[in-house]
Design a protein around this motif. Structure first.
Motif, PDB file in Angstrom:
ATOM      1  N   ILE A   1       0.678  -0.764   0.141  1.00 35.27           N
ATOM      2  CA  ILE A   1       0.114   0.127  -0.012  1.00 35.27           C
ATOM      3  C   ILE A   1       0.594   1.301   0.210  1.00 35.27           C
ATOM      4  O   ILE A   1       0.895   2.208  -0.845  1.00 35.27           O
ATOM      5  CB  ILE A   1      -0.936   0.201   0.987  1.00 35.27           C
ATOM      6  N   ASP A   2       2.070   1.440   1.221  1.00 32.25           N
ATOM      7  CA  ASP A   2       2.462   2.276   0.740  1.00 32.25           C
ATOM      8  C   ASP A   2       3.877   2.152  -0.679  1.00 32.25           C
ATOM      9  O   ASP A   2       2.990   3.479  -1.027  1.00 32.25           O
ATOM     10  CB  ASP A   2       3.548   2.585   1.765  1.00 32.25           C
ATOM     11  N   ASN A   3       3.694   1.493  -0.942  1.00 36.58           N
ATOM     12  CA  ASN A   3       4.867   1.559  -2.445  1.00 36.58           C
ATOM     13  C   ASN A   3       3.925   2.140  -3.801  1.00 36.58           C
ATOM     14  O   ASN A   3       3.906   3.115  -4.572  1.00 36.58           O
ATOM     15  CB  ASN A   3       4.508   0.020  -3.434  1.00 36.58           C
ATOM     16  N   ILE A   4       1.994   1.983  -3.410  1.00 37.47           N
ATOM     17  CA  ILE A   4       1.156   2.304  -4.194  1.00 37.47           C
ATOM     18  C   ILE A   4       0.971   3.348  -4.439  1.00 37.47           C
ATOM     19  O   ILE A   4       1.188   4.630  -5.341  1.00 37.47           O
ATOM     20  CB  ILE A   4       0.328   1.892  -4.132  1.00 37.47           C
TER      21      ILE A   4
ATOM     22  N   GLY B   1       0.833  10.228  -9.389  1.00 37.17           N
ATOM     23  CA  GLY B   1      -0.404  10.041 -10.536  1.00 37.17           C
ATOM     24  C   GLY B   1      -1.126   9.206  -9.109  1.00 37.17           C
ATOM     25  O   GLY B   1      -2.753   9.944  -9.811  1.00 37.17           O
ATOM     26  N   VAL B   2      -0.794   8.410  -8.177  1.00 30.43           N
ATOM     27  CA  VAL B   2      -2.214   8.281  -7.214  1.00 30.43           C
ATOM     28  C   VAL B   2      -1.820   9.467  -6.103  1.00 30.43           C
ATOM     29  O   VAL B   2      -1.592   9.770  -5.648  1.00 30.43           O
ATOM     30  CB  VAL B   2      -0.964   6.994  -6.381  1.00 30.43           C
ATOM     31  N   ILE B   3      -3.471   9.203  -6.482  1.00 28.17           N
ATOM     32  CA  ILE B   3      -4.234  10.449  -5.543  1.00 28.17           C
ATOM     33  C   ILE B   3      -4.642   9.545  -4.023  1.00 28.17           C
ATOM     34  O   ILE B   3      -3.878  10.826  -2.890  1.00 28.17           O
ATOM     35  CB  ILE B   3      -5.609  10.942  -6.238  1.00 28.17           C
ATOM     36  N   ASN B   4      -5.256   8.842  -3.952  1.00 26.22           N
ATOM     37  CA  ASN B   4      -5.218   8.328  -2.754  1.00 26.22           C
ATOM     38  C   ASN B   4      -5.431   7.123  -3.060  1.00 26.22           C
ATOM     39  O   ASN B   4      -6.259   6.260  -3.830  1.00 26.22           O
ATOM     40  CB  ASN B   4      -6.948   8.861  -1.890  1.00 26.22           C
TER      41      ASN B   4
END
Length: 84
Positions: free
Chosen positions: A60-63, A68-71
């Protein structure tokens, strides 16, 4: 012998729709992660599998670090103990 665990989680990941292809590719490269679908509005459903909760949290931390990942929101988490 210590029982092994299998942790399964699902996430909704809000992404910048302009970067959806690179985000999907980056998530799918992470160990135990798979993008199931991404809506036209930029909501991705992601499934994670790992042998322990720490690895789930690490993914999850890597994501969250992907450009471009907002949340990221955890929707579901389950684990089962399995005898080796």
């Amino acid at each position: 012998m210590k029982p092994e665990e299998l942790h399964v989680s699902s996430l909704i990941v809000h992404v910048n729709i302009k970067k959806v292809d690179s985000i999907q590719a980056s998530i799918n490269l992470l160990n135990g992660a798979e993008v199931i679908t991404i809506s036209p509005e930029g909501k991705a459903i992601v499934v994670l599998e790992a042998p322990n909760q720490k690895q789930i949290m690490d993914v999850i931390d890597n994501i969250n670090e992907i450009d471009g990942v907002i949340n990221t929101g955890l929707v579901y988490h389950e684990f089962e103990k399995q005898q080796a």
